[in-house]
Motif scaffolding. Structure first.
Motif, PDB file in Angstrom:
ATOM      1  N   GLU A  63      55.871  58.404  41.786  1.00  0.00           N
ATOM      2  CA  GLU A  63      54.610  58.865  41.191  1.00  0.00           C
ATOM      3  C   GLU A  63      54.176  60.091  41.972  1.00  0.00           C
ATOM      4  O   GLU A  63      54.406  60.172  43.190  1.00  0.00           O
ATOM      5  CB  GLU A  63      53.547  57.779  41.319  1.00  0.00           C
ATOM      6  N   PRO A  64      53.534  61.048  41.305  1.00  0.00           N
ATOM      7  CA  PRO A  64      53.251  62.328  41.955  1.00  0.00           C
ATOM      8  C   PRO A  64      52.564  62.226  43.319  1.00  0.00           C
ATOM      9  O   PRO A  64      53.054  62.796  44.303  1.00  0.00           O
ATOM     10  CB  PRO A  64      52.372  63.057  40.930  1.00  0.00           C
ATOM     11  N   ASP A  65      51.451  61.481  43.435  1.00  0.00           N
ATOM     12  CA  ASP A  65      50.727  61.444  44.714  1.00  0.00           C
ATOM     13  C   ASP A  65      51.523  60.729  45.801  1.00  0.00           C
ATOM     14  O   ASP A  65      51.463  61.108  46.978  1.00  0.00           O
ATOM     15  CB  ASP A  65      49.375  60.730  44.539  1.00  0.00           C
ATOM     16  N   VAL A  66      52.249  59.718  45.392  1.00  0.00           N
ATOM     17  CA  VAL A  66      53.051  58.961  46.360  1.00  0.00           C
ATOM     18  C   VAL A  66      54.152  59.872  46.916  1.00  0.00           C
ATOM     19  O   VAL A  66      54.368  59.963  48.130  1.00  0.00           O
ATOM     20  CB  VAL A  66      53.661  57.713  45.675  1.00  0.00           C
ATOM     21  N   LEU A  67      54.834  60.576  46.023  1.00  0.00           N
ATOM     22  CA  LEU A  67      55.915  61.472  46.427  1.00  0.00           C
ATOM     23  C   LEU A  67      55.391  62.604  47.319  1.00  0.00           C
ATOM     24  O   LEU A  67      55.986  62.924  48.353  1.00  0.00           O
ATOM     25  CB  LEU A  67      56.594  62.071  45.188  1.00  0.00           C
ATOM     26  N   LYS A  68      54.264  63.176  46.918  1.00  0.00           N
ATOM     27  CA  LYS A  68      53.701  64.284  47.714  1.00  0.00           C
ATOM     28  C   LYS A  68      53.319  63.798  49.103  1.00  0.00           C
ATOM     29  O   LYS A  68      53.592  64.461  50.107  1.00  0.00           O
ATOM     30  CB  LYS A  68      52.472  64.871  47.013  1.00  0.00           C
ATOM     31  N   GLY A  69      52.685  62.630  49.177  1.00  0.00           N
ATOM     32  CA  GLY A  69      52.300  62.069  50.477  1.00  0.00           C
ATOM     33  C   GLY A  69      53.535  61.849  51.345  1.00  0.00           C
ATOM     34  O   GLY A  69      53.535  62.145  52.541  1.00  0.00           O
ATOM     35  N   ALA A  70      54.612  61.353  50.713  1.00  0.00           N
ATOM     36  CA  ALA A  70      55.835  61.059  51.472  1.00  0.00           C
ATOM     37  C   ALA A  70      56.463  62.347  52.014  1.00  0.00           C
ATOM     38  O   ALA A  70      56.882  62.409  53.176  1.00  0.00           O
ATOM     39  CB  ALA A  70      56.827  60.316  50.582  1.00  0.00           C
ATOM     40  N   VAL A  71      56.514  63.374  51.178  1.00  0.00           N
ATOM     41  CA  VAL A  71      57.135  64.643  51.603  1.00  0.00           C
ATOM     42  C   VAL A  71      56.303  65.257  52.732  1.00  0.00           C
ATOM     43  O   VAL A  71      56.837  65.765  53.723  1.00  0.00           O
ATOM     44  CB  VAL A  71      57.287  65.600  50.391  1.00  0.00           C
ATOM     45  N   GLN A  72      54.984  65.170  52.588  1.00  0.00           N
ATOM     46  CA  GLN A  72      54.059  65.652  53.625  1.00  0.00           C
ATOM     47  C   GLN A  72      54.298  64.896  54.937  1.00  0.00           C
ATOM     48  O   GLN A  72      54.393  65.494  56.004  1.00  0.00           O
ATOM     49  CB  GLN A  72      52.645  65.358  53.116  1.00  0.00           C
ATOM     50  N   GLY A  73      54.411  63.586  54.853  1.00  0.00           N
ATOM     51  CA  GLY A  73      54.582  62.747  56.041  1.00  0.00           C
ATOM     52  C   GLY A  73      55.916  63.010  56.725  1.00  0.00           C
ATOM     53  O   GLY A  73      56.016  62.968  57.944  1.00  0.00           O
ATOM     54  N   ARG A  74      56.929  63.297  55.946  1.00  0.00           N
ATOM     55  CA  ARG A  74      58.255  63.579  56.515  1.00  0.00           C
ATOM     56  C   ARG A  74      58.228  64.911  57.284  1.00  0.00           C
ATOM     57  O   ARG A  74      58.937  65.106  58.262  1.00  0.00           O
ATOM     58  CB  ARG A  74      59.283  63.586  55.388  1.00  0.00           C
ATOM     59  N   GLY A  75      57.372  65.849  56.842  1.00  0.00           N
ATOM     60  CA  GLY A  75      57.223  67.131  57.535  1.00  0.00           C
ATOM     61  C   GLY A  75      58.563  67.790  57.806  1.00  0.00           C
ATOM     62  O   GLY A  75      59.395  67.909  56.922  1.00  0.00           O
ATOM     63  N   GLY A  76      58.796  68.152  59.065  1.00  0.00           N
ATOM     64  CA  GLY A  76      60.012  68.897  59.411  1.00  0.00           C
ATOM     65  C   GLY A  76      61.171  67.989  59.815  1.00  0.00           C
ATOM     66  O   GLY A  76      62.196  68.488  60.296  1.00  0.00           O
ATOM     67  N   ALA A 116      60.942  66.116  46.784  1.00  0.00           N
ATOM     68  CA  ALA A 116      61.719  64.978  47.304  1.00  0.00           C
ATOM     69  C   ALA A 116      63.211  65.331  47.204  1.00  0.00           C
ATOM     70  O   ALA A 116      63.588  66.319  46.568  1.00  0.00           O
ATOM     71  CB  ALA A 116      61.392  63.720  46.514  1.00  0.00           C
ATOM     72  N   ASP A 117      64.036  64.510  47.841  1.00  0.00           N
ATOM     73  CA  ASP A 117      65.468  64.835  47.921  1.00  0.00           C
ATOM     74  C   ASP A 117      66.297  64.198  46.824  1.00  0.00           C
ATOM     75  O   ASP A 117      67.392  64.661  46.538  1.00  0.00           O
ATOM     76  CB  ASP A 117      66.004  64.379  49.280  1.00  0.00           C
ATOM     77  N   GLY A 118      65.797  63.115  46.261  1.00  0.00           N
ATOM     78  CA  GLY A 118      66.621  62.449  45.261  1.00  0.00           C
ATOM     79  C   GLY A 118      65.875  61.343  44.565  1.00  0.00           C
ATOM     80  O   GLY A 118      64.673  61.145  44.779  1.00  0.00           O
ATOM     81  N   VAL A 119      66.621  60.635  43.731  1.00  0.00           N
ATOM     82  CA  VAL A 119      66.031  59.522  42.979  1.00  0.00           C
ATOM     83  C   VAL A 119      66.971  58.322  42.998  1.00  0.00           C
ATOM     84  O   VAL A 119      68.178  58.464  43.186  1.00  0.00           O
ATOM     85  CB  VAL A 119      65.756  59.892  41.496  1.00  0.00           C
ATOM     86  N   ILE A 120      66.374  57.173  42.738  1.00  0.00           N
ATOM     87  CA  ILE A 120      67.147  55.954  42.524  1.00  0.00           C
ATOM     88  C   ILE A 120      67.135  55.751  41.015  1.00  0.00           C
ATOM     89  O   ILE A 120      66.053  55.678  40.410  1.00  0.00           O
ATOM     90  CB  ILE A 120      66.478  54.727  43.195  1.00  0.00           C
ATOM     91  N   ALA A 121      68.301  55.704  40.422  1.00  0.00           N
ATOM     92  CA  ALA A 121      68.372  55.528  38.968  1.00  0.00           C
ATOM     93  C   ALA A 121      69.651  54.794  38.628  1.00  0.00           C
ATOM     94  O   ALA A 121      70.666  54.924  39.330  1.00  0.00           O
ATOM     95  CB  ALA A 121      68.364  56.883  38.261  1.00  0.00           C
ATOM     96  N   SER A 122      69.597  54.025  37.545  1.00  0.00           N
ATOM     97  CA  SER A 122      70.798  53.325  37.101  1.00  0.00           C
ATOM     98  C   SER A 122      71.851  54.360  36.686  1.00  0.00           C
ATOM     99  O   SER A 122      71.514  55.461  36.255  1.00  0.00           O
ATOM    100  CB  SER A 122      70.427  52.436  35.911  1.00  0.00           C
ATOM    101  N   ALA A 123      73.113  53.986  36.797  1.00  0.00           N
ATOM    102  CA  ALA A 123      74.178  54.922  36.409  1.00  0.00           C
ATOM    103  C   ALA A 123      74.068  55.277  34.933  1.00  0.00           C
ATOM    104  O   ALA A 123      74.530  56.336  34.512  1.00  0.00           O
ATOM    105  CB  ALA A 123      75.536  54.310  36.709  1.00  0.00           C
TER     106      ALA A 123
END
Ligand code: C5P
Length: 235
Positions: free
Chosen positions: A94-107, A152-159
């Motif tokens: 979800e947009p806010d969750v992903l943005k928060g995660a990318v922010q938290g990962r930082g450098g 973000a770097d990737g996704v989890i998705a069914s084949a």
């Protein structure tokens, strides 16, 4: 996070009731296991310390924590995960969750953020029961787009949806696919299952396999057979 070694394509889900049982499987797997997933079942019973030990042994670690909260809380949680050390962390796409995660990962150069699109235990009918009428594949693509937009770097998705994600996003998103079952194995509660070879052919970078390995009579043989199938599919 390019798979340096083809064995890294296989992520083994340590869905086990204790860290001790997980370590027995890790020992039994030897070199067939280079990338391990730690999720809810193991997390509260020694999974965090096990992640540290795996880091120390040079194994790769997939932290399947599936964070889902307000952006600021996710951001702080991801900062703590960076201190633990891991290669992949999942959050809901979800947009806010992903943005928060990318922010938290930082450098942090090691930890990659992957968005969970639609769980592989869900099908169109389960979505409909939850009030979601969108076509499952369109929902996967929409959530993949959120992941790409957030950095973000990737996704989890069914084949089954991996090829559509690959076609739309090219190399911009890595794809990890669970719901993988070698021919002849039971589906358990997974609804959108494919074989390891089909998952690779669909464009998956990594496959997550749990029960077909950790509940096998001989986990090393089971992992070796899947590694061989992946290697053949990559040729
Ligand atoms: O035992 P099995 O191979 O079905 O395990 C698959 C693993 O992948 C489980 O740990 C499950 O939580 C996880 N997973 C999934 N579908 C997703 C995301 C994660 O099955 N979309």
């Amino acid at each position: 996070m390019h798979p340096g070694n083809n064995n890294d394509r296989l992520i083994i889900a340590l869905d086990l009731p204790s860290a001790e049982k997980a370590e027995n499987i890790i020992d039994a797997l030897g070199d067939e296991g280079t990338f391990y997933k730690i999720g809810y079942q193991l997390m509260p019973v020694g999974g965090i310390d096990l992640a540290r030990r795996l880091n120390g042994q040079g194994k790769k670690v997939f932290l399947d924590f599936k964070f889902h909260d307000i952006g600021a809380t996710v951001e702080r949680g991801v900062k703590s995960v960076c201190a633990l050390g891991g290669d992949i962390l999942t959050v809901h796409a979800e947009p806010d969750v992903l943005k928060g995660a990318v922010q938290g990962r930082g450098g942090d150069e090691r930890l990659k953020i992957f968005g969970v699109t639609v769980l592989t235990s869900l099908d169109q009918e389960s979505l409909s029961r939850a009030g979601v009428e969108m076509k499952l594949e369109d929902l996967v693509l929409k959530r993949a787009e959120f992941a790409a937009e957030a950095g973000a770097d990737g996704v989890i998705a069914s084949a089954r949806e991996a090829s559509a994600v690959r076609a739309r996003f090219g190399d911009a998103l890595k794809i990890v696919t669970p719901g993988v079952r070698p021919k002849g194995a039971g589906a358990d509660d997974q609804k959108r299952v494919v074989t390891p070879a089909d998952a690779i052919a669909a464009g998956a970078d990594h496959l997550v396999v749990g029960r077909p390995i950790v509940a096998a009579q001989n986990p090393q043989d089971a992992a070796r057979a899947i590694q061989a199938e992946i290697a053949t599919a990559l040729r």
